[in-house]
Enzyme design. Structure first.
Site, PDB file in Angstrom:
ATOM      1  N   TYR A 252       0.743  -6.599  -0.300  1.00 53.20           N
ATOM      2  CA  TYR A 252       0.855  -5.479  -1.230  1.00 53.20           C
ATOM      3  C   TYR A 252       0.645  -5.958  -2.665  1.00 53.20           C
ATOM      4  O   TYR A 252       1.026  -7.081  -3.013  1.00 53.20           O
ATOM      5  CB  TYR A 252       2.247  -4.844  -1.136  1.00 53.20           C
ATOM      6  N   HIS A 260       1.480   5.834  -3.586  1.00 48.14           N
ATOM      7  CA  HIS A 260       1.681   5.808  -2.133  1.00 48.14           C
ATOM      8  C   HIS A 260       1.561   4.369  -1.633  1.00 48.14           C
ATOM      9  O   HIS A 260       0.522   3.724  -1.805  1.00 48.14           O
ATOM     10  CB  HIS A 260       0.686   6.703  -1.383  1.00 48.14           C
ATOM     11  N   VAL A 261       2.640   3.886  -1.037  1.00 50.73           N
ATOM     12  CA  VAL A 261       2.677   2.526  -0.516  1.00 50.73           C
ATOM     13  C   VAL A 261       1.511   2.287   0.437  1.00 50.73           C
ATOM     14  O   VAL A 261       1.234   3.118   1.310  1.00 50.73           O
ATOM     15  CB  VAL A 261       4.016   2.278   0.210  1.00 50.73           C
ATOM     16  N   HIS A 262       0.817   1.165   0.273  1.00 50.75           N
ATOM     17  CA  HIS A 262      -0.295   0.842   1.161  1.00 50.75           C
ATOM     18  C   HIS A 262      -0.397  -0.666   1.329  1.00 50.75           C
ATOM     19  O   HIS A 262      -0.297  -1.424   0.374  1.00 50.75           O
ATOM     20  CB  HIS A 262      -1.623   1.416   0.642  1.00 50.75           C
ATOM     21  N   LEU A 263      -0.606  -1.066   2.567  1.00 44.76           N
ATOM     22  CA  LEU A 263      -0.757  -2.477   2.927  1.00 44.76           C
ATOM     23  C   LEU A 263      -2.235  -2.835   2.952  1.00 44.76           C
ATOM     24  O   LEU A 263      -3.029  -2.189   3.650  1.00 44.76           O
ATOM     25  CB  LEU A 263      -0.140  -2.727   4.306  1.00 44.76           C
TER      26      LEU A 263
END
Length: 344
Positions: A252, A260-263
């Site tokens: 991350y 928006h959390v994103h890997l």
């Protein structure tokens, strides 16, 4: 008349109120919490026109202020509109502008601005409204004996925040994750999409359906979700035709530009025309990029994710090869150098 607010993309402080036709000077100081000595105490002069919905930005400091990656220049003046991003200095400390009818308090205006900027963080027990189901479409080339992940996917109900503004640039992931043309896998918890501007030959984003605006919003309860995201990312690597030939990292960005959390699941060749500048490079090859396992470990240990002070400064480090650590003068020279590792 709408009221105008300057909103910190890094959530470093409360939104700054910009009264109609009032000149406000900002820079390094307690109001912005910027401590960078390269940012002048009088870095920019801002003047809002609430009727027209825009802000005039004049650079006062010596080091560059920019709007959407275009440098303003000392003494020059440009216009900042909703949907554009202002970097206070040296492509750091990003801000957006929000116009709101709610004038009751800075807190309510902040919440109003976030409806256009990013999803609001919800209480622990509150559920989000289900949105439409999306179709699965896989556009990856796979080996014939390896069934696509997308074919194994279950129908998913995309639980997304209904109040965001799809036209706002930093909400792009919210839109992309709903696009069947970009989706390569989905299940009841996550969706995988191709990065629109990949920084390597293989670059995917794993996003949860649950609305989680940033790493700061992660809590202990999200550990299982992040482990699932890591598992899905690992499966993408295993099924990639170059999965055995290229090295991959899963992680991350400490301070992401997109809500928006994103890997990130990214191959380490960095062979891509979309990798154009030092910020791109350092965001994936320094401690600005936090390994997925480290984020999970931090959550399990502390119940939250902490980003170290000065992390944004890592984006300004010299260009160094991530393999042999030799410093390169420019991005073109760095890319030429990387080819020697790919062929060796």
């Amino acid at each position: 008349m709408p009221t105008c607010w300057l909103v910190s993309e890094d959530d470093c402080h409360k939104p700054v109120h910009l009264p109609h036709h009032h000149v406000l000077t900002l820079g390094r100081g307690p109001e912005t919490r910027i401590k960078d000595q390269k940012c002048s105490r009088r870095q920019v002069e801002l003047r809002a026109d609430c009727n027209k919905g825009l802000i005039s930005v004049k650079q006062l400091g010596t080091n560059p202020t920019s709007v959407d990656n275009v440098v303003v220049g000392k003494g020059n003046q440009v216009t900042l509109k909703p949907g554009q991003r202002l970097h206070m200095v040296n492509q750091l400390y990003p801000y957006t502008v929000s116009f709101s009818e709610d004038t009751s308090s800075p807190t309510s205006a902040r919440e109003g601005s976030k409806s256009n900027k990013r999803p609001l963080q919800r209480d622990e027990g509150e559920k989000e409204s289900p949105a439409r189901k999306v179709a699965v479409s896989s556009h990856r080339e796979r080996e014939a004996d390896d069934p696509p992940l997308a074919e194994k996917a279950k129908p998913a109900s995309a639980e997304v925040e209904p109040s965001f503004s799809a036209g706002h640039w930093n909400q792009g992931l919210k839109v992309s994750m709903q696009d069947p043309k970009l989706q390569v896998y989905k299940d009841e918890k996550v969706v995988v999409i191709k990065d629109k501007y990949p920084k390597a030959r293989h670059h995917w984003l794993v996003l949860p359906w649950e609305s989680i605006p940033s790493l700061k919003a992660l809590r202990l309860k999200h550990c299982d979700l992040l482990k699932h995201m890591q598992h899905v990312g690992g499966s993408m690597v295993q099924q990639c035709p170059d999965g055995q030939k290229l090295r991959f990292r899963l992680g991350y960005h400490a301070i992401p530009s997109m809500s928006h959390v994103h890997l990130h699941v990214i191959s380490q060749d960095f062979d891509s025309p979309c990798l154009k500048n030092k910020k791109h490079w350092n965001s994936f090859t320094t401690d600005y990029f936090i390994e997925s396992e480290d984020v999970i470990a931090m959550l399990e240990r502390d119940g939250k994710v902490a980003v170290k002070d000065g992390t944004s400064e890592l984006l300004k480090l010299p260009l160094r090869c991530h393999v042999c650590h030799k410093e390169q003068a420019t991005i073109p020279k760095l890319k030429d150098h990387l080819k020697t590792h790919l062929t060796s």
